[in-house]
Design a protein around this motif. Structure first.
Motif, short mmCIF file in Angstrom:
data_model
loop_
_atom_site.label_atom_id
_atom_site.label_comp_id
_atom_site.label_asym_id
_atom_site.label_seq_id
_atom_site.Cartn_x
_atom_site.Cartn_y
_atom_site.Cartn_z
N SER A 1 -10.00 -3.16 -4.89
CA SER A 1 -9.07 -3.52 -3.81
C SER A 1 -8.32 -2.29 -3.37
CB SER A 1 -8.07 -4.58 -4.29
OG SER A 1 -7.32 -4.08 -5.37
N SER A 2 -8.29 -2.15 -2.08
CA SER A 2 -7.54 -1.04 -1.50
C SER A 2 -6.33 -1.60 -0.77
CB SER A 2 -8.43 -0.27 -0.52
OG SER A 2 -8.90 -1.14 0.50
N PRO A 3 -5.25 -0.91 -0.70
CA PRO A 3 -4.05 -1.42 -0.03
C PRO A 3 -4.32 -1.74 1.42
CG PRO A 3 -3.86 0.94 -0.44
CD PRO A 3 -5.07 0.47 -1.18
N ARG A 4 -3.77 -2.86 1.88
CA ARG A 4 -3.93 -3.29 3.28
C ARG A 4 -2.93 -2.54 4.14
NH1 ARG A 4 -2.98 -9.40 3.32
NH2 ARG A 4 -3.56 -9.12 5.50
N LEU A 5 -3.44 -1.97 5.21
CA LEU A 5 -2.60 -1.17 6.10
C LEU A 5 -2.49 -1.84 7.46
CD1 LEU A 5 -3.94 2.41 5.31
CD2 LEU A 5 -2.00 1.23 4.27
N CYS A 6 -1.37 -1.61 8.10
CA CYS A 6 -1.14 -2.12 9.45
C CYS A 6 -2.05 -1.36 10.42
CB CYS A 6 0.32 -1.95 9.84
SG CYS A 6 0.68 -2.43 11.55
N PRO A 7 -2.82 -2.08 11.25
CA PRO A 7 -3.71 -1.37 12.18
C PRO A 7 -2.96 -0.58 13.25
CG PRO A 7 -3.69 -3.72 12.64
CD PRO A 7 -2.94 -3.54 11.36
N LEU A 8 -1.69 -0.91 13.49
CA LEU A 8 -0.92 -0.20 14.52
C LEU A 8 -0.20 1.02 13.97
CD1 LEU A 8 0.63 -3.19 16.51
CD2 LEU A 8 -1.35 -1.80 17.12
N HIS A 9 0.40 0.85 12.77
CA HIS A 9 1.27 1.92 12.25
C HIS A 9 0.74 2.55 10.97
CE1 HIS A 9 3.89 -1.05 14.43
NE2 HIS A 9 4.19 0.06 15.09
N GLN A 10 -0.38 2.05 10.42
CA GLN A 10 -0.99 2.60 9.22
C GLN A 10 0.00 2.62 8.05
OE1 GLN A 10 -4.29 3.24 8.94
NE2 GLN A 10 -4.33 2.38 11.02
N GLN A 11 0.79 1.54 7.95
CA GLN A 11 1.72 1.39 6.83
C GLN A 11 1.34 0.13 6.05
OE1 GLN A 11 5.83 1.52 7.91
NE2 GLN A 11 5.67 3.43 9.07
#
Length: 464
Positions: free
Chosen positions: A118-128
């Protein structure tokens, strides 16, 4: 020349040893390392030292039996199922492939199961990181989203939202349990009411049959009495005619009429007594003496006589806080819910004014408006004595009534038939004040309201 050849031989020997080491490591995982090791050793012993660079490269290709990759001397592409002896895709030099790529489909895969990564889920807009949850749009968001795209929305941490949902679910479960308990209680009440109704119907039928039999017997006695009176009158007339034969006299029927009147008076009195006795036996099944509910009493209403009497006081009674307590209006409700049919009780009151009625259990209690005022909403019905006359109240509508004052009031309610009646009771006689025909949607509770006047009281009467 000799020195150059020895140098080339030394390099060759080191490269063969390096490749042999990694081949042993790779082939040991497949269980075929012994055969490969022998083949490699054989090929190493049969190769001859190259006399030039081109011959050296050709011999390398012959020794390893693989395609030439155009790379450094002595390298070859890894075979499927073997470990990698060089960097791949930016990985650390010399690191082997993951376990799932290191073995052939030969039954050993169970020894090296594929583990979820599992890799951390990132926001597609802000990459956070998506560490927040928007309750309004029901989606995961990041810190930047909460400050811009979801500004003003209800935003919580993911764990907090899970706890909130769990709490809401627990609340729904508890409410569902409470609703089912109320349904069970209602079914029990309906069952008890049906049983009481069956007993009442049986008693009523028995009483009516007895009344008819007694009436028939009494009518037979009255007819016999009238026939006897007539016979006696006829005999008297015959005797008088024989004694006064030849003399014309006028016959006086007054003795016969007097006898019939006496017989009818006796019949009327006995029929009245029989009716009273029969009605008393009918009402004995449904007569009740409801108890006042201390949890509903207004703070200045004192209960006494085993919760059969309520008195308006000047001092606060310091009752505990209860959701069913009347907070603004000087009112008190009884404990027993009246479902089915019929019920009858009586109450005596003192003071200048009084309100007697019935109400549903879910009528408002803490409100200061008409929603909690007896007779002024759709949840209650009441009879009000103003000091000069009686008035019937329901849903905020007033109906003026005629008739004198009554200190003792009888209440008859048939919840199933939709009948509510109030009676003026005096000297063991009941006179109807008013009667209401309506539709009751649930059990009713006897209720009372005080007006001004410290010391005013209402008392539930004991019925014989």
């Amino acid at each position: 020349m000799h020195g150059g050849r020895w140098y080339i031989a030394l390099v060759k020997f080191m490269e063969v040893g390096y490749d042999l080491f990694w081949m042993v490591v790779g082939l040991s995982r497949t269980g075929t390392w012994t055969k490969s090791l022998n083949e490699t050793a054989a090929s190493s012993t049969t190769c001859t030292l190259p006399k030039g660079t081109d011959n050296y490269a050709a011999e390398e290709r012959h020794a390893y039996g693989g395609p030439w990759d155009g790379g450094e001397v002595g390298t070859q592409l890894p075979a499927k199922g073997h470990a990698v002896d060089g960097p791949q895709d930016g990985s650390e030099e010399g690191a082997p492939l993951p376990v799932e790529n290191a073995v052939e489909d030969d039954g050993l895969a169970a020894l090296y199961p594929t583990l979820p990564s599992s890799s951390p889920r990132l926001c597609p807009l802000h990459q956070q990181l998506l560490e927040l949850y928007c309750c309004d749009e029901k989606k995961d968001i990041c810190e930047e989203c909460s400050l811009h795209e979801h500004k003003g929305h209800q935003v919580v941490r993911a764990g907090e939202d899970r706890e909130r949902v769990q709490q809401e679910l627990n609340a729904k479960i508890q409410k569902s349990i409470a609703d089912r308990e109320r349904i069970i209680q209602s079914l029990l009440q309906v069952s008890q009411t049906h049983k009481a109704r069956s007993v009442l119907q049986y008693s009523l039928q028995s009483t009516i049959q007895k009344l008819m039999m007694d009436s028939q017997t009494f009518f037979t006695d009255v007819l016999k009495s009238i026939e006897l009176s007539c016979s006696q009158s006829i005999v008297a007339m015959d005797s008088s005619a024989q004694a006064d034969s030849g003399t014309m006299k006028i016959w006086n029927p007054e003795p016969v009429i007097s006898g019939v009147r006496s017989a009818l008076d006796v019949y009327r009195q006995r029929l009245d007594d029989l009716t009273k006795t029969s009605l008393a036996s009918i009402f004995r099944v449904v007569r009740i003496e409801p108890k006042l509910d201390p949890n509903s009493a207004y703070r200045q209403i004192r209960l006494s006589d085993a919760s059969r009497k309520a008195t308006l006081c000047a001092e606060n009674q310091n009752y505990p806080e209860k959701p069913e307590r009347f907070m603004f209006w000087r009112q008190v409700m009884c404990v027993e819910p009246l479902a089915g049919s019929p019920y009858y009780w009586e109450v005596e009151w003192t003071g200048q004014r009084v309100t007697v009625g019935v109400a549903y259990g879910d009528m408002a209690r803490s409100a200061a408006d008409d929603s909690a005022r007896l007779g002024h909403n759709t949840q209650s019905w009441s009879l009000y004595w103003s000091g000069k006359a009686f008035f019937m109240w329901h849903a905020g509508k007033e109906t003026a009534l005629t008739g004198p004052k009554a200190r003792r009031i009888g209440v008859y309610v048939d919840q199933q038939e939709g009948l509510l009646a109030f009676y003026r009771v005096s000297h063991n006689q009941a006179q109807e004040i008013c009667c209401v025909h309506t539709h009751f949607e649930g059990p009713l509770f006897p209720s009372f309201r005080f007006w001004s006047g410290v010391g005013s009281a209402i008392t539930i009467c004991e019925l014989e």
